[in-house]
Design a protein around this motif. Structure first.
Motif, PDB file in Angstrom:
ATOM      1  N   ASN A 455       0.851  -1.186   0.000  1.00  0.00           N
ATOM      2  CA  ASN A 455       0.000   0.000   0.000  1.00  0.00           C
ATOM      3  C   ASN A 455       0.887   1.237   0.000  1.00  0.00           C
ATOM      4  N   HIS A 473      -4.859  -0.284  -0.618  1.00  0.00           N
ATOM      5  CA  HIS A 473      -5.026  -1.724  -0.835  1.00  0.00           C
ATOM      6  C   HIS A 473      -3.866  -2.396  -1.563  1.00  0.00           C
ATOM      7  N   GLY A 505      -8.202  -4.157  -3.704  1.00  0.00           N
ATOM      8  CA  GLY A 505      -9.321  -3.308  -3.342  1.00  0.00           C
ATOM      9  C   GLY A 505     -10.638  -4.042  -3.397  1.00  0.00           C
ATOM     10  N   ASN A 506     -11.655  -3.404  -2.898  1.00  0.00           N
ATOM     11  CA  ASN A 506     -12.989  -3.987  -2.804  1.00  0.00           C
ATOM     12  C   ASN A 506     -13.788  -3.659  -4.058  1.00  0.00           C
ATOM     13  N   ASP A 512     -12.391   2.213  -5.478  1.00  0.00           N
ATOM     14  CA  ASP A 512     -11.166   1.411  -5.392  1.00  0.00           C
ATOM     15  C   ASP A 512     -10.578   1.101  -6.757  1.00  0.00           C
ATOM     16  N   SER A 514     -10.507  -1.624  -8.348  1.00  0.00           N
ATOM     17  CA  SER A 514      -9.735  -2.854  -8.261  1.00  0.00           C
ATOM     18  C   SER A 514      -9.823  -3.625  -9.571  1.00  0.00           C
ATOM     19  N   SER A 525      -6.494  -7.088   0.005  1.00  0.00           N
ATOM     20  CA  SER A 525      -6.064  -5.805   0.550  1.00  0.00           C
ATOM     21  C   SER A 525      -4.705  -5.982   1.204  1.00  0.00           C
ATOM     22  N   CYS A 526      -3.740  -5.195   0.779  1.00  0.00           N
ATOM     23  CA  CYS A 526      -2.391  -5.174   1.350  1.00  0.00           C
ATOM     24  C   CYS A 526      -1.634  -6.495   1.174  1.00  0.00           C
ATOM     25  N   THR A 542      -1.756 -11.496   3.366  1.00  0.00           N
ATOM     26  CA  THR A 542      -2.047 -10.070   3.494  1.00  0.00           C
ATOM     27  C   THR A 542      -1.740  -9.552   4.894  1.00  0.00           C
ATOM     28  N   ALA A 545      -5.328  -5.786   6.103  1.00  0.00           N
ATOM     29  CA  ALA A 545      -6.726  -5.903   5.678  1.00  0.00           C
ATOM     30  C   ALA A 545      -7.737  -5.591   6.783  1.00  0.00           C
ATOM     31  N   SER A 548      -9.934  -2.726   6.606  1.00  0.00           N
ATOM     32  CA  SER A 548     -11.027  -2.750   5.625  1.00  0.00           C
ATOM     33  C   SER A 548     -12.170  -3.645   6.081  1.00  0.00           C
TER      34      SER A 548
END
Length: 637
Positions: A455, A473, A505-506, A512, A514, A525-526, A542, A545, A548
């Motif tokens: 990130n 993310h 991302g979401n 996002d 994504s 995420s991450c 990850t 996260a 999020s």
């Protein structure tokens, strides 16, 4: 996250790169518009729409080679693993490592016990078969890093780690470092071998290490306790790592800056230490109790950290070696690829916002018939730093004293100076500023290199690849060396190609932007640590996260074919925990994972979870788990 950890994260979140070097975000923006971007994704995936869809020809069950069903991305008090699998605790913080280690006592302050017990916050895991040189997947050595401590989760009535006593600080120092375990699979279940001749605890409290390579013996590494500049006690903030073809382990020193305090202006290293983020206030109480962590009293001590450490786990009497030829920065790890000509190449990320991606090529070549001849291969070689171009190429620029700007006029009087101040050398070469490079793994199946960019919350300008003010993310890059697939790829080449593999991302959040395969079952995420199974598939761990409202854990995806970038969620960490250290046995039937800082954001007295023991009076304990398939088959088929 707890308040103290948030403070630490905020400190480390402050970029220390003062240059105007190109940012990878700008290059991604330009690259997005080029033909061939996201190559391999299906034409119907509508990448510009940046959303996960589950309809039509790209449904997961038709595309992915991964045979497990994704689990829900839901935060819980305990861990969760995909149906049909067992995830058994192998070892926990405080458990016995060496033969005469005492039993774990919750809340005890005992550094003498801790140097014999399993350390805190397990991160990197490396599996090495027994006997050495075999492919045995039922008996081997497990080598595990201990990155840092959460004092507020280790002892009652302690809310601020800076308030830890001298005795508690000693215990924390002992909890840092590394553990070597002998493990064996019996009746389908892994166990630690009690009293093993290989069992070893390497600690920051008492383990002496040798400093080798071009910086060894330099005046800038000499201290009051070491006038030679070649010795140091311990290793700090050991995050990810790597394994070598000759059977040694590489362990990284990442956020070492946080252990030191004092006025850097009173040293001769102000410019150096500022670039690395050393501040007057340490993250730990150690600086109040031990002179070595106070730069005003030991001005050169920080120069002994920030290196890669090589360890021979097959020889418990061996001395770990800090390999200065690989450079000094906040190493996430160092993963090794054996090139087709037996050249040894190691990749490493500098885990800070706006810092760089590196590649090391050893001077000596690997000798498959003489282990002893390989033991010092990492003693010498050429370090390179990456410069990404908007035409889809990446140049590996050699970091060589006397060439270009790396001269005495810019403060580099020797090769040692260049390596001690690797970041500043890379600054002057114009390297590309990255969004926190984490794990960097070469894939032996397709020959490509995958870079986890976790990130960059400090980005202020949106771009097409991450069209948000803050890239919270992260994303995954894919680098392609010339020469062909697998072992035919030439990792010594000075120019690679690059693309983006996925953007985290979401997908439910349109901001996002994504990008995944349209049949993806999970969102990432991450991305942090990475493992590659024997089929070449990515297993992405990850870290971050929970911000999020989803758990950190393990995602997996194909890298080629119809299932490319089709992520699936395999394992969820318990509340507050980070996913680390994924490592497969050679047969692919066991996946070892590390769960660190469970209950982060709470305290010993009121933990958000008591994982893994769930017993009154027992705090949460970082642990390593062994995941196996209930039918005895390969993980994910």
């Amino acid at each position: 996250m707890n308040e103290q950890f948030e403070i630490i994260e905020d400190r480390d979140d402050i970029p220390s790169n003062p240059t105007n070097n190109p940012r990878v975000a700008d290059l991604i923006n330009a690259r997005l518009t080029r033909r061939g971007f996201f190559k391999g994704l299906m034409a119907t995936s509508a990448v510009a729409g940046a959303g996960i869809v589950t309809t039509g020809m790209a449904r997961a069950q038709d595309a992915s080679t991964l045979t497990f069903k994704s689990i829900p991305q839901k935060i819980a008090k305990s861990h969760t693993v995909a149906d049909g699998y067992d995830a058994n605790i192998l070892i926990r913080h405080g458990d016995k490592v060496v033969a005469d280690a005492p039993a774990y006592v919750p809340g005890a302050v005992d550094a003498a016990a801790q140097v014999k017990q399993f350390g805190y916050n397990n991160d990197f895991i490396g599996y090495l078969p027994l006997p050495a040189g075999s492919n045995n997947s039922d008996h081997g050595l497990l080598c595990i890093n201990h990155e840092y401590t959460n004092a507020e989760l280790m002892w009652p009535s302690l809310k601020d780690p800076m308030g830890a006593s001298k005795e508690q600080a000693q215990h924390e120092i002992a909890a840092h470092g590394h553990s070597v375990l002998e493990i064996k699979k019996t009746d389908g279940k892994w166990q630690v071998v009690d009293g093993s001749q290989y069992a070893r605890r390497i600690s920051a409290l008492e383990t002496e290490m040798v400093i080798t390579g071009p910086a060894a013996g330099h005046d800038r590494l000499k201290t009051s306790t070491d006038q030679t500049g070649t010795r140091v006690i311990g290793t700090l903030n050991n995050c990810a790592g790597g394994k070598t073809p000759w059977g040694t382990i590489l362990i990284a020193e990442e956020n070492f800056n946080g252990y030191f305090g004092g006025d850097i202006a009173k040293t001769n290293e102000e410019r150096n230490y500022k670039r690395l983020g050393i501040e007057p206030d340490s993250w730990y109480s150690w600086v109040n109790h031990f002179d070595r962590f106070n730069v005003e009293k030991e001005p050169n001590e920080p120069n002994k950290f920030g290196w890669m450490v090589e360890l021979d786990p097959y020889d418990p009497s061996s001395t770990p070696k800090k390999r200065t030829a690989l450079g000094r920065f906040k190493h996430e790890g160092a993963t090794v690829f054996l090139n087709k000509d037996n050249s040894v190449v190691a990749y490493s990320g500098d885990d800070q916002r706006f810092d760089y991606l590196y590649k090391f090529i050893a001077s000596k070549k690997y000798n498959p018939n003489d282990r002893a001849a390989n033991m010092d291969i990492l003693e010498d070689g050429t370090l390179h730093v990456a410069k990404f171009n908007d035409d889809g190429t990446v140049n590996w620029m050699p970091i060589i004293h006397g060439e270009g700007p790396l001269t005495a006029e810019n403060g580099f009087d020797s090769r040692a100076d260049v390596l001690i101040e690797t970041r500043r050398a890379a600054d002057l070469l114009g390297a590309t500023k990255m969004d926190r490079p984490e794990d960097v793994e070469p894939n032996p199946v397709n020959g490509k290199v995958y870079v986890m960019l976790t990130n960059n919350s400090k980005r202020k300008e949106p771009n097409i690849a991450n069209p948000r003010v803050k890239n919270i993310h992260g994303h995954v890059l894919e680098l392609t060396p010339p020469g062909g697939m697998g072992k035919d790829a030439d990792h010594t080449a000075s120019t690679f190609e690059w693309d983006i593999f996925l953007l985290g991302g979401n997908p439910a959040n349109t901001d996002d932007k994504s990008v995944y395969h349209p049949g993806a079952e999970s969102w990432v995420s991450c991305p942090d640590n990475l493992a590659i199974d024997h089929k070449g598939r990515l297993w992405i761990a990850t870290d971050g996260a929970p911000k999020s409202d989803i758990p950190d854990g393990m995602h997996a995806t194909d890298v080629e074919g119809a299932g490319r970038a089709l992520t699936k969620f395999f394992f969820a960490c318990p509340e507050g925990a980070e996913m680390c250290g994924p490592e497969f046995t050679p047969d692919g039937k066991t996946l070892f994972v590390a769960v660190q800082h469970p209950a982060d954001g709470s305290t010993y007295d009121a933990p958000s979870t008591r994982w893994p023991d769930f017993a009154d009076g027992v705090p949460p304990r970082p642990s390593v788990l062994a995941i196996t398939k209930q039918d005895g088959g390969e993980i994910a088929g």
